[in-house]
Design a protein around this motif. Structure first.
Motif, short mmCIF file in Angstrom:
data_model
loop_
_atom_site.label_atom_id
_atom_site.label_comp_id
_atom_site.label_asym_id
_atom_site.label_seq_id
_atom_site.Cartn_x
_atom_site.Cartn_y
_atom_site.Cartn_z
N LYS A 232 -15.59 -8.83 1.25
CA LYS A 232 -16.82 -9.64 1.38
C LYS A 232 -18.01 -8.73 1.64
O LYS A 232 -17.94 -7.85 2.51
N GLU A 233 -19.08 -8.93 0.89
CA GLU A 233 -20.28 -8.08 1.02
C GLU A 233 -21.51 -8.96 1.20
O GLU A 233 -21.56 -10.10 0.72
N ILE B 169 -24.46 -7.22 -3.25
CA ILE B 169 -23.82 -6.42 -4.31
C ILE B 169 -24.85 -6.18 -5.41
O ILE B 169 -25.58 -7.11 -5.82
N ALA C 155 -19.87 -12.12 -2.45
CA ALA C 155 -21.18 -11.58 -2.07
C ALA C 155 -22.12 -12.70 -1.69
O ALA C 155 -22.17 -13.74 -2.36
N VAL D 275 -26.87 -11.08 -4.82
CA VAL D 275 -26.57 -10.13 -5.91
C VAL D 275 -27.87 -9.72 -6.61
O VAL D 275 -28.77 -10.54 -6.78
#
Ligand code: NAP
Length: 309
Positions: free
Chosen positions: A3-4, A7, A106, A109
């Motif tokens: 999990k970010e 991105i 994400a 993005v």
């Protein structure tokens, strides 16, 4: 699944600049770098029109600029993942991104996947790619020392690369479909003044011919309709670019040519997804403009995330 918060898809000038801005905003971005760090500038020779790095003794090359941009982004906290995105699901948050090796979620993005050279789509082109057909003079010029090559196209890329190829080739014949160039004045002047360059006007390549390697091209004059075969060792094609947006079909609004539609703040049709650089810009296509767009997208993403929280 990893999990970010942020991105960034793509590592050209737009992507690395978006990475720098979001890293400095303490957002810990992950850049999915794609097949080539730096994108198109990684295969560009000398860059005369990116301010700040030029001096009378030294014109920076594309790879030199990429190296600095990457180091700078990483220094401030961006992380690079050496993989390529194959599919995305932007229908719900967190957004879902699939690469060859992994899957990510994400919160936001930035798409900076860039553009690729357009193909002529004539017989022999695909068969002889890498065996005489090329889309990059800087990469392949060296293999044509003392040989004859043709350049297809009449824009800035064709002139710039054609001039570069004269360092190696014996003769560079530019085949252009009209009787005047699209390239800017400076490059036109340099090309016309170069003794190794000649022009075949009003003509198109109908076929690349060879026997294991390129031996010639079939050229048709579009005014007279006459076709003839021209002997050559190399065919360098510079007829424009198309956006690398195939993996975004059905996910983001695009124009009829596949460029992602953004507003003046780099917002796409999906809130939380931004786009910058050549994937959304068919007009300027410069390192300078892509850098500016990447910065803008990074700043907008930061504001948008703050509003969500
Ligand atoms: P471009 O400006 O779109 O030029 C493409 C050229 O290929 C045109 O001459 C076009 O002919 C020709 N062409 C297109 N489709 C063709 C086909 N199917 N068959 C034969 N010829 C075809 O592309 P570019 O040269 O890659 O440049 C793109 C952008 O990058 C431009 O904005 C350019 O200014 C910029 N650029 C700048 C620099 C620099 O500043 N040093 C260097 C490279 C690129 P027509 O002219 O008849 O349309």
């Amino acid at each position: 699944m990893q999990k970010e918060k942020v991105i960034i898809i793509g590592s050209g000038p737009a992507g690395l600049t978006a990475a720098l801005y979001t890293a400095r905003a303490m957002l810990n971005p992950l850049v999915i770098a794609g097949t080539q760090i730096g994108g198109q500038i990684a295969i560009t020779g000398e860059v005369e029109n990116y301010p700040g790095f030029w001096s009378p003794d030294h014109t920076p090359t594309g790879p030199e600029l990429v190296e600095v941009m990457q180091k700078q982004a990483e220094h401030f906290g961006a992380r690079l993942e050496y993989d390529e995105v194959v599919a995305v699901d932007f229908q719900q948050r967190p957004f879902h991104i699939k690469t060859y090796g992994k899957e990510f979620l994400a919160d936001s993005v930035i798409v900076t996947a860039g553009a690729s050279p357009t193909k002529l789509q004539v017989p022999g082109e695909e068969e002889y790619t890498g065996r005489g057909v090329s889309y990059c003079g800087t990469c392949d010029g060296f293999f044509f020392r003392g040989k004859d090559v043709v350049v297809v196209g009449g824009g800035d890329s064709a002139m710039e690369e054609g001039i570069f190829l004269t360092k190696f080739a014996n003769k560079v014949e530019v085949i252009h479909r009209r009787d005047e160039l699209r390239a800017g004045a400076i490059l036109q002047k340099r090309a016309f003044a170069n003794e190794k360059i000649s022009f075949i006007w009003d003509s198109v390549v109908e076929e690349v011919v060879g026997n294991g390697v390129v031996q010639g091209v079939k050229v048709k004059n579009v005014k007279t309709g006459e076709s003839r075969q021209l002997k050559t060792d190399g065919v360098f094609i510079f007829i424009g670019h198309y956006p690398n947006s195939q993996f975004l079909v059905g996910q983001l609004a695009m124009d009829e040519e596949g460029y992602v539609i953004t507003d003046e703040r780099y917002r796409t049709s999906v809130p939380g997804i931004f786009a910058a650089g050549e994937i959304q810009d068919p007009h300027f296509r410069q390192i300078t403009t892509s850098v500016g767009q990447g910065a803008g997208a990074g700043m907008e993403l930061e504001k948008w995330l703050a509003q969500q929280e």
